[in-house]
Each structure stands twice: as C-alpha cells, then as structure tokens.
Design a protein around this motif. Structure first.
Motif, PDB file in Angstrom:
ATOM      1  N   LYS A 292       0.825  -1.205   0.000  1.00 40.30           N
ATOM      2  CA  LYS A 292       0.000   0.000   0.000  1.00 40.30           C
ATOM      3  C   LYS A 292       0.861   1.257   0.000  1.00 40.30           C
ATOM      4  N   ILE A 293       0.428   2.246  -0.756  1.00 33.64           N
ATOM      5  CA  ILE A 293       1.152   3.516  -0.853  1.00 33.64           C
ATOM      6  C   ILE A 293       0.803   4.382   0.345  1.00 33.64           C
ATOM      7  N   PRO A 294       1.791   4.829   1.117  1.00 37.26           N
ATOM      8  CA  PRO A 294       1.499   5.758   2.231  1.00 37.26           C
ATOM      9  C   PRO A 294       0.942   7.067   1.685  1.00 37.26           C
ATOM     10  N   MET A 295       0.001   7.639   2.411  1.00 37.69           N
ATOM     11  CA  MET A 295      -0.640   8.865   1.925  1.00 37.69           C
ATOM     12  C   MET A 295      -0.582  10.005   2.927  1.00 37.69           C
ATOM     13  N   GLY A 296       0.119   9.830   4.026  1.00 35.47           N
ATOM     14  CA  GLY A 296       0.185  10.886   5.025  1.00 35.47           C
ATOM     15  C   GLY A 296       1.189  11.958   4.670  1.00 35.47           C
ATOM     16  N   GLY A 312       2.706  -4.176  -8.273  1.00 30.25           N
ATOM     17  CA  GLY A 312       2.357  -4.647  -6.949  1.00 30.25           C
ATOM     18  C   GLY A 312       1.891  -3.579  -5.996  1.00 30.25           C
ATOM     19  N   LEU A 313       1.950  -2.311  -6.408  1.00 27.76           N
ATOM     20  CA  LEU A 313       1.505  -1.228  -5.530  1.00 27.76           C
ATOM     21  C   LEU A 313      -0.008  -1.049  -5.610  1.00 27.76           C
ATOM     22  N   CYS A 314      -0.585  -0.550  -4.540  1.00 29.15           N
ATOM     23  CA  CYS A 314      -2.014  -0.254  -4.524  1.00 29.15           C
ATOM     24  C   CYS A 314      -2.238   0.927  -3.595  1.00 29.15           C
ATOM     25  N   ALA A 321      -6.121   0.382  -8.963  1.00 34.81           N
ATOM     26  CA  ALA A 321      -5.503  -0.667  -8.155  1.00 34.81           C
ATOM     27  C   ALA A 321      -5.859  -0.496  -6.683  1.00 34.81           C
ATOM     28  N   PRO A 322      -7.141  -0.755  -6.318  1.00 34.48           N
ATOM     29  CA  PRO A 322      -7.488  -0.665  -4.897  1.00 34.48           C
ATOM     30  C   PRO A 322      -6.806  -1.762  -4.109  1.00 34.48           C
ATOM     31  N   CYS A 323      -6.551  -1.497  -2.851  1.00 35.69           N
ATOM     32  CA  CYS A 323      -5.840  -2.461  -2.028  1.00 35.69           C
ATOM     33  C   CYS A 323      -6.788  -3.558  -1.542  1.00 35.69           C
TER      34      CYS A 323
END
Length: 404
Positions: A292-296, A312-314, A321-323
């Motif tokens: 999962k891509i950090p979003m903070g 492989g990222l979501c 590409a939802p997780c």
C-alpha cells in the motif's frame, strides 16, 4: 560593445599584466603574440566571438594565473604550457568547441583552484592529477566525451563541486570520494558507470546534491546515505539498483527531491516517508515495489505518475488498483474495479441518493421555518467530522449480490 579584432599594436605592451576584453563583440583569432607578452598574468576574453585556436605557447611566460575564454567559438587543443610556471589558478574554457584530451601537464598543476571546461568536445581519459589538487574548489568537466575510468584516489578537502555529467566514463565510483569533506555537489549522471554506490559517500556531511542517474550502477541503495544530513536532492534514477528502499533515507528532513525511478527496487514504500515534509519531487515509478502507498504528510500531493510501473503497488493514487487484505492489510474494498454493475446495485445506489436528497430538502425547509418564526438558535454548535478514506465509487465497487 567593442567590435573587430585584437589590435596588433597590443604586442608592444610589454609590461601588460592584465588583459580584460570580456563581454564584447570581438572576433577573429586570439593573436599568437598574446602568448609572448612577458608579464601577462590574467587573460579574460569570455563572451566574445573569438574563433580558431588558443595561442599554442600561451602560459609559456611562466606567469599566467588566470585564463577565462568561456563562451566563444574557439576550436583546437588546450595548450600544454598553461601552467609552465606553476602559478595557474583558474582555467575556464567552457562553452567552446575545443577538442582532444586535457594535457597531462594540467594534472600536475597543483596551483589550480578552479577548472571549468564543460560543454566542449574534449575526449580521452581525464588526467588523474586533476582529482588530487590540494586547493581545488571546483572541477567541472561535464558535457564532453571523456572516457576511461576514474582514478582510485580522489582527494581535496576544499573541493566543493565535482561535475562529470554527460560523458562516457566507465568503471566504478571510487570509495575515496567519501574523503572529500567539503563536497557539496556530486553530479555524475549520464555516463557508463557500473558497480555499486560506495557507502563512504555517507561521510559527506556537506553534500546537498547527489545525481548518479542514467548509469549502470547496481546493488542496493546504501543506508549510509542518511549520514549526508545536508542532502536536498537525490537522483538515482535509470540504473540497475536492487533491494528495498532503506528506511534510513527517511531521516533526511531537508530532502526535497527523491528520484528512484526506473530501477529494480522491491518491497514496500517505508511508512516513515510520510514524515519527509520537505519533499516536492517524489518519483518511484517503474520498479518492482509492492504494498500500500502511504498517503500521510507531504505524500498527499503526489499523483499516479510517482508510482506508475509498479504492478504490486495499490492505494489511493492508483485509481485502478485498490488495495486488498492480501497485499496491504485492512482496506475499504476487496473487489476489483472490473466487476460489472448489476441492476440491484444500481437500484440501491439510486435509493441511497434519493434518500439523501429528501433529507437535505427536509433540513432546508425546517431551517427556514425556524428562522421565519424568530426562533434563532442561541449559539452555533460545531460538529467535527473526519474525512472517510473512500469515495462513492468505492461504495459501488464493494456492493455484492449477497449484501444488497
């Protein structure tokens, strides 16, 4: 705004020590007699239209200290007599059409402080002595055709800028580069370098700009880079780097550019990247990253282009590409966006929207009734709502036949 050529009468100026003709419109060649002026120490002719070669015997008087002939149309070779007296401190010949190698004699010129010969057609191996000048503060050799390997010894505690970009240099980066205590810029992009990034670079406390992009460098990103506490820009893109992104790199709080694109990096994006509040350019595209891509923090401003090419990222920036729990832990949705809408989903969605509309209209009518009767509320009441991490599209995607 002078025009024309250097007058032949200048040959009579036998006591001349400084000749400043810069920023004019002079043309023609620099006359050979300039090299024979016995007391000439400084020759500045930059930003003119001079052509042909530098005088072959320039510097043979043994007194030359500064030569700046940048931004002309000079061709030919660099004279090997420029430092004959061992006094030459400044050599600036950039933005010309000079060709051939740098004379070995200049590599032995220990008085040199500044060497700038960028944007010419120079070739051959760079003299090893240029990387071991005790007083040098700038070595700028970019945009030429230099080849061969760098010498094992690179020294000079005063060297602040080392620019070798856009050449054809091969071999590895010598670990001795970590001995350049005053180095602020290390630019070696667009060469043919191989091997690994030496961990010794982490000793460069004053380094602010590191660019090794466009080479064939492999191996892991050394965690020791976190020791370069002044770094503001790191560009390691277009290499063959492997392994994971070291979490230590997130300790660089002054970093505003981090480009690791077009490598072979694996693993996840460290969650601690969210703490890097100075980032303005962040590019991890075209690797083999996953999770999962950090979003903070500052990461909220970066879009899909920063993560493209990592199947492989979501996460939120990658709309397609939802997780799912299998690759990121808890998430809003576990279905894929390719699932078609069924009639029951459509009916439920329309019902939800209709109910919301009716509730909104009722609220407006009640508010107007209250105000018309003069029943003003005594005070405003603020209710905080936390933004949920999903959209209407996510709700629709998550609808299944068994929960409608």
């Amino acid at each position: 705004e002078l025009t024309g050529e250097i007058p032949a009468s200048f040959s009579q100026l036998r006591q001349l020590t400084l000749l400043h003709l810069f920023r004019n419109h002079l043309h023609g060649g620099i006359p050979p007699f300039v090299a024979d002026l016995p007391n000439l120490e400084v020759l500045q002719v930059w930003e003119n239209n001079f052509t042909l070669e530098l005088p072959e015997r320039l510097g043979s008087n043994g007194r030359l200290m500064k030569l700046d002939a940048a931004t002309n149309r000079l061709t030919g070779l660099i004279p090997n007599s420029l430092c004959r007296g061992g006094r030459l401190e400044t050599l600036i010949l950039m933005d010309n059409s000079l060709f051939g190698p740098i004379p070995e004699e200049l590599g032995a010129c220990k008085s040199l402080i500044r060497v700038r010969v960028a944007r010419n057609f120079l070739n051959g191996t760079i003299p090893a002595g240029l990387f071991d000048l005790p007083s040098a503060d700038m070595l700028e050799l970019s945009d030429n055709f230099f080849s061969g390997e760098l010498p094992p010894r690179i020294a000079g505690r005063s060297l602040g800028t080392l620019v070798l970009s856009n050449n054809q240099i091969t071999g590895g980066i010598p670990p001795s580069v970590g001995d350049l205590a005053g180095l602020q810029k290390l630019l070696m992009e667009s060469n043919m370098l191989s091997g690994e990034i030496p961990a010794q670079i982490g000793r460069l406390k004053n380094l602010s700009n590191l660019n090794l992009s466009g080479n064939g460098i492999g191996g892991p990103i050394p965690a020791e880079l976190a020791g370069c506490t002044s770094l503001g820009s790191i560009d390691l893109s277009r290499n063959n780097l492997t392994g994971e992104i070291p979490v230590e790199i997130t300790h660089l709080q002054n970093l505003n550019t981090l480009n690791l694109s077009w490598n072979q990096l694996v693993g996840g994006i460290p969650q601690q990247v969210e703490r890097m509040h100075s980032l303005t350019l962040f590019d991890l595209s075209y690797n083999n990253l996953s999770g999962k891509i950090p979003m903070g923090g500052q990461l909220f401003v970066f879009n899909e282009s920063s993560y493209a090419g990592n199947p492989g990222l979501c996460g939120r920036p990658l709309r397609l590409a939802p997780c799912s729990p299998s690759n990121s832990g808890p998430s809003v949705c576990t279905t894929t966006p390719s699932q078609p809408l069924t009639p029951s989903k459509v009916l439920l969605t329309v019902g939800i929207l209709a109910a919301a509309a009716i509730a909104s209209v009722a609220a407006v009518v009640a508010a107007r009734s209250c105000w018309s009767r003069g029943n003003y509320p005594n005070r405003w009441r603020m209710t905080a709502f936390q933004r949920l991490d999903f959209t209407v599209d996510d709700v629709v995607e998550c609808l299944r036949e068994d929960n409608v």
